[in-house]
Design a protein around this motif. Structure first.
Motif, short mmCIF file in Angstrom:
data_model
loop_
_atom_site.label_atom_id
_atom_site.label_comp_id
_atom_site.label_asym_id
_atom_site.label_seq_id
_atom_site.Cartn_x
_atom_site.Cartn_y
_atom_site.Cartn_z
N PRO A 21 0.72 -1.20 0.05
CA PRO A 21 0.01 -0.02 0.11
C PRO A 21 0.67 1.26 0.04
N VAL A 22 0.53 2.26 -0.84
CA VAL A 22 1.40 3.15 -0.90
C VAL A 22 0.56 4.47 -0.56
N GLY A 43 9.98 8.02 -1.70
CA GLY A 43 9.36 6.68 -1.45
C GLY A 43 7.94 6.95 -0.72
N GLY A 44 7.54 8.06 -0.51
CA GLY A 44 6.39 8.29 0.37
C GLY A 44 5.04 8.17 -0.54
N GLY A 45 5.22 8.12 -1.79
CA GLY A 45 4.16 8.15 -2.84
C GLY A 45 3.65 9.41 -3.43
N LYS A 46 4.75 10.64 -3.47
CA LYS A 46 4.32 11.92 -3.97
C LYS A 46 3.86 11.76 -5.36
N THR A 48 3.41 8.97 -7.02
CA THR A 48 2.14 8.03 -7.35
C THR A 48 0.67 9.12 -7.28
N LEU A 49 0.73 9.79 -6.29
CA LEU A 49 -0.35 10.77 -6.16
C LEU A 49 -0.59 11.65 -7.27
N MET A 50 0.72 12.14 -7.95
CA MET A 50 0.61 13.40 -9.08
C MET A 50 0.16 12.40 -10.24
N ASN A 51 0.54 11.20 -10.26
CA ASN A 51 0.18 10.48 -11.41
C ASN A 51 -1.42 10.47 -11.65
N HIS A 214 2.23 17.95 3.37
CA HIS A 214 3.19 16.90 3.78
C HIS A 214 2.63 15.61 3.83
N MET A 215 3.41 14.71 3.30
CA MET A 215 3.00 13.32 3.37
C MET A 215 3.91 12.44 4.11
N GLU A 216 3.33 11.45 4.64
CA GLU A 216 4.17 10.65 5.70
C GLU A 216 3.64 9.27 5.42
N ASP A 217 3.99 8.22 5.36
CA ASP A 217 3.57 6.72 5.21
C ASP A 217 2.30 6.61 4.54
N GLY A 218 2.19 7.24 3.36
CA GLY A 218 1.04 7.23 2.69
C GLY A 218 -0.35 8.11 3.06
#
Ligand SMILES: Nc1ncnc2c1ncn2[C@@H]1O[C@H](COP(=O)(O)OP(=O)(O)OP(=O)(O)O)[C@@H](O)[C@H]1O
Length: 660
Positions: A21-22, A43-46, A48-51, A214-218
């Motif tokens: 899970p990201v 590697g926090g999923g930034k 992924t979110l942008m995509n 800020h993103m942390e751990d998904g």
């Protein structure tokens, strides 16, 4: 409700069966005029979110709403439209298309708008001017500095007038001066009333924005507003987005072909050689066919149909009639034709004349103690054309026409002219009506000499004279072949067909041979030979097809990144497929033209070289050959592109973008 809403976004990657899970429930709202930085550990999923926000990734759960409208991310078309109309991307590694100029890189996005050509050009120039590159339009990306490249990317991102600009580490590869300039541009974009979302590790970038997430751990662990969002100015919509036209695809394909001119010329040349060979062989086939026709027509009148009796009474097609007549020459007595049968023929429409004739076997000619023998003595009919005569005229009463070689046997090596007027004694065998062999004879004057080289050894006598000599010998006098004249060339086949179908007491009367049918038999063999040759040449077309397939596959591999960029700009899978098929079709088209030119030139040279020998153009390409070559080239090119194009269109845009 915010302009852009993310509601409970979840996303996992799978490594085999293992779920990673990201994004674990992201909910965020963004407004126009905001410049939002997304920060977080690596590697926090930034990205992924942008995509997901950018419509490149459709594999997630949760909702994305734009302007209050839910984007159905299961529908590819909706997401394609969304990307094309609403999103502009800026990447750390610029992602410019290397074979296009600065101007063309911006234009490519504008091709998916309702602007006309001139307006697109103006807008691209104006945007490049705005980012300070007004004087670099003609350069290719590899001729620019990093900062310049990023500014081209910004101009391209703005081209379609999107409301959302997504920037993934936009200054990651830039020095501090260029970073400042790019940040100013991004601020300006937000101030224009657009939503700018930037993924970054840099505090400097974050400090230029209006908000930091800020993103942390998904999950989102902080969301700070630094300053108020820019007021959104009133802006009128000057144009809209639309899908790429086929024309634009072909233009782009042409540009790419031209950019790799050398490599592509070789492919075009290779394919053209295949097409040339097919064309030349078909042209040669045509030429040989019509040469033979010409030769036969010059010896025999094509308006005359030759008829013999059909003793078996079975229907005889053209081919069977030919075989039957060949057999008949072994046994001409079987072939007598009655007056009743002649009358039937006369009644057929378009028949103008029915000429009776004899074809008798084994004859001897004597002059003094000199002797010449032959197997077939025939009477003259209108079936022969005057081309056959070398000297003199056709035989009248008491006259015959001899083959030159026979004349030489009888008179020695004197000229054809001197042979005319000389007398010969003719003896031949025939049957009485009770089938008893008898010998008939007569003395004849030579009225003409036949060119034996052209027509083959033969002797032609006068019908009435032969009939008289048969009567004297008490032999039967019915004719055993007929020459039937039809009033026009066009009617010959139709009339011949009627003749073939004439019947007496349920039995078919005649074996019917036309020059056309003779020609058909010869031409069938010539066509067969030329088809075989053309098919062999066709193998080289197959090789060309393989060459195109390999090139296209290589092209897909080489252009993977470009495919990702184009998809990010809003191109559909269909557009990507067309990018490759159109390029291949263009290759086929140019190859067909080049093949035609080479075939035309080679045909011309061959005709010129052989004309002296045979007085005939032996290579004759016709329109249907040309059309066939064209269609074949295009079909081959299209089929060759299918698989590579399919592969390209199925590439995942995110994977494609991350290709080296
Ligand atoms: N296609 C993929 N298959 C499997 N795992 C992936 C894939 N793409 C990304 N990941 C993983 O998902 C996680 C999030 O990746 P993502 O690229 O979104 O991170 P990021 O926050 O943008 O990182 P960075 O700041 O280093 O660019 C990472 O652990 C990465 O290894």
């Amino acid at each position: 409700m915010a302009f852009l809403e993310l509601i409970d976004i979840h996303k996992s990657y799978f490594l085999g069966k293992e779920e990673l899970p990201v994004l674990k429930g992201i909910s965020l709202g963004f407004e126009k005029g905001e410049f939002v930085s997304i920060l977080g550990e690596s590697g926090g999923g930034k990205s992924t979110l942008m995509n997901i926000i950018g419509g490149l990734d459709r594999e997630f759960s949760g909702d994305l709403l734009v302007d209050g409208q839910k984007l159905d991310h299961t529908q590819e078309k909706q997401v394609d439209d969304y990307r094309r109309a609403r999103i502009g991307y800026i990447y750390q590694s610029y992602n410019l298309i290397s074979h296009l100029t600065v101007l063309e890189n911006v234009l490519i996005s504008l091709e998916m708008t309702t602007l006309n050509r001139q307006q697109r050009l103006e807008r691209a120039k104006q945007l490049l001017h705005q980012v300070g590159l007004g004087d670099q339009l003609k350069k290719h990306p590899n001729q620019l500095s990093g900062g310049q490249k990023q500014r081209v990317a910004i101009a391209r991102a703005l081209a379609s007038d999107p409301q959302i600009i997504l920037a993934d580490e936009p200054t990651g590869a830039l020095d501090s001066k260029n970073t400042q300039e790019v940040l100013e541009l991004l601020k300006q974009i937000a101030a224009d009333g657009r939503l700018v979302i930037a993924v970054t590790h840099s505090q400097e970038v974050a400090s230029h924005g209006t908000r930091v997430v800020h993103m942390e751990d998904g999950v989102i662990d902080s969301d700070r507003r630094l300053r108020a969002a820019y007021p959104v100015p009133e802006r009128k919509v000057e144009f809209e987005s639309r899908t790429l036209t086929a024309m634009a695809s072909y233009q782009n394909a042409f540009k790419h072909l031209f950019y790799h001119f050398q490599q592509n010329s070789l492919i075009v040349l290779g394919t053209a050689i295949g097409i040339f060979a097919v064309l030349l062989f078909s042209g040669l086939g045509n030429g040989v066919n019509s040469y033979i026709q010409d030769q036969i027509d010059s010896l025999a009148n094509p308006q005359v149909v030759t008829i013999t009796n059909n003793p078996a009474g079975k229907y005889l097609s053209e081919q069977k009639a030919q075989a039957s007549v060949q057999q008949a020459s072994n046994d001409p007595t079987q072939r007598t034709i009655t007056q009743k049968q002649v009358n039937k023929l006369k009644k057929i429409k378009h028949v103008t004349k029915v000429q009776t004739g004899y074809q008798l076997s084994n004859y001897t000619l004597n002059v003094g103690n000199k002797k010449a023998t032959g197997s077939t003595l025939q009477t003259y009919t209108a079936a022969y054309t005057s081309n056959v005569l070398k000297q003199g005229s056709w035989p009248h009463q008491g006259e015959i026409v001899l083959d030159r070689s026979m004349g030489e046997q009888l008179f020695g090596n004197i000229s054809a002219k001197k042979m005319i007027g000389k007398k010969v004694q003719l003896n031949y065998n025939w049957l009485t009506s009770a089938s008893q062999p008898v010998q008939a004879s007569g003395s004849y004057k030579i009225s003409g000499i036949i060119d034996g080289k052209k027509a083959g050894t033969m002797m032609l006598a006068n019908y009435a004279s032969i009939k008289t000599s048969l009567q004297k010998a008490k032999a039967m006098t019915s004719p055993n072949f007929l020459s039937v004249k039809v009033n026009s060339m066009d009617q010959v086949e139709a009339a011949a067909k009627k003749m073939r179908h004439l019947k007496t007491d349920g039995k078919y009367d005649f074996a019917v041979i036309t020059i056309g049918s003779l020609l058909k038999t010869v031409n069938r063999y010539v066509s067969l030979a030329s088809t075989v040759l053309a098919a062999i040449a066709g193998i080289s077309l197959l090789v060309s097809a393989l060459m195109i397939i390999v090139t296209m596959y290589m092209s897909v591999a080489e252009r993977t990144k470009e495919i990702g960029i184009l998809r990010a700009l809003g191109e559909r899978r269909k557009d990507i497929r067309r990018l490759f098929t159109s390029e291949s079709l263009l290759l086929g088209f140019f190859a067909a033209i080049l093949g035609l030119v080479i075939a035309w030139a080679a045909g011309g040279i061959l005709n010129h070289a052989l004309y002296g020998l045979i007085k005939y153009n032996i290579v004759q390409m016709n329109l249907s050959n040309v059309i066939f070559a064209f269609v074949a080239a295009m079909v081959i090119a299209f089929i060759a592109a299918l698989l590579p194009a399919r592969k390209a269109s199925r590439l995942n845009p995110i994977d494609a973008l991350s290709a080296e």
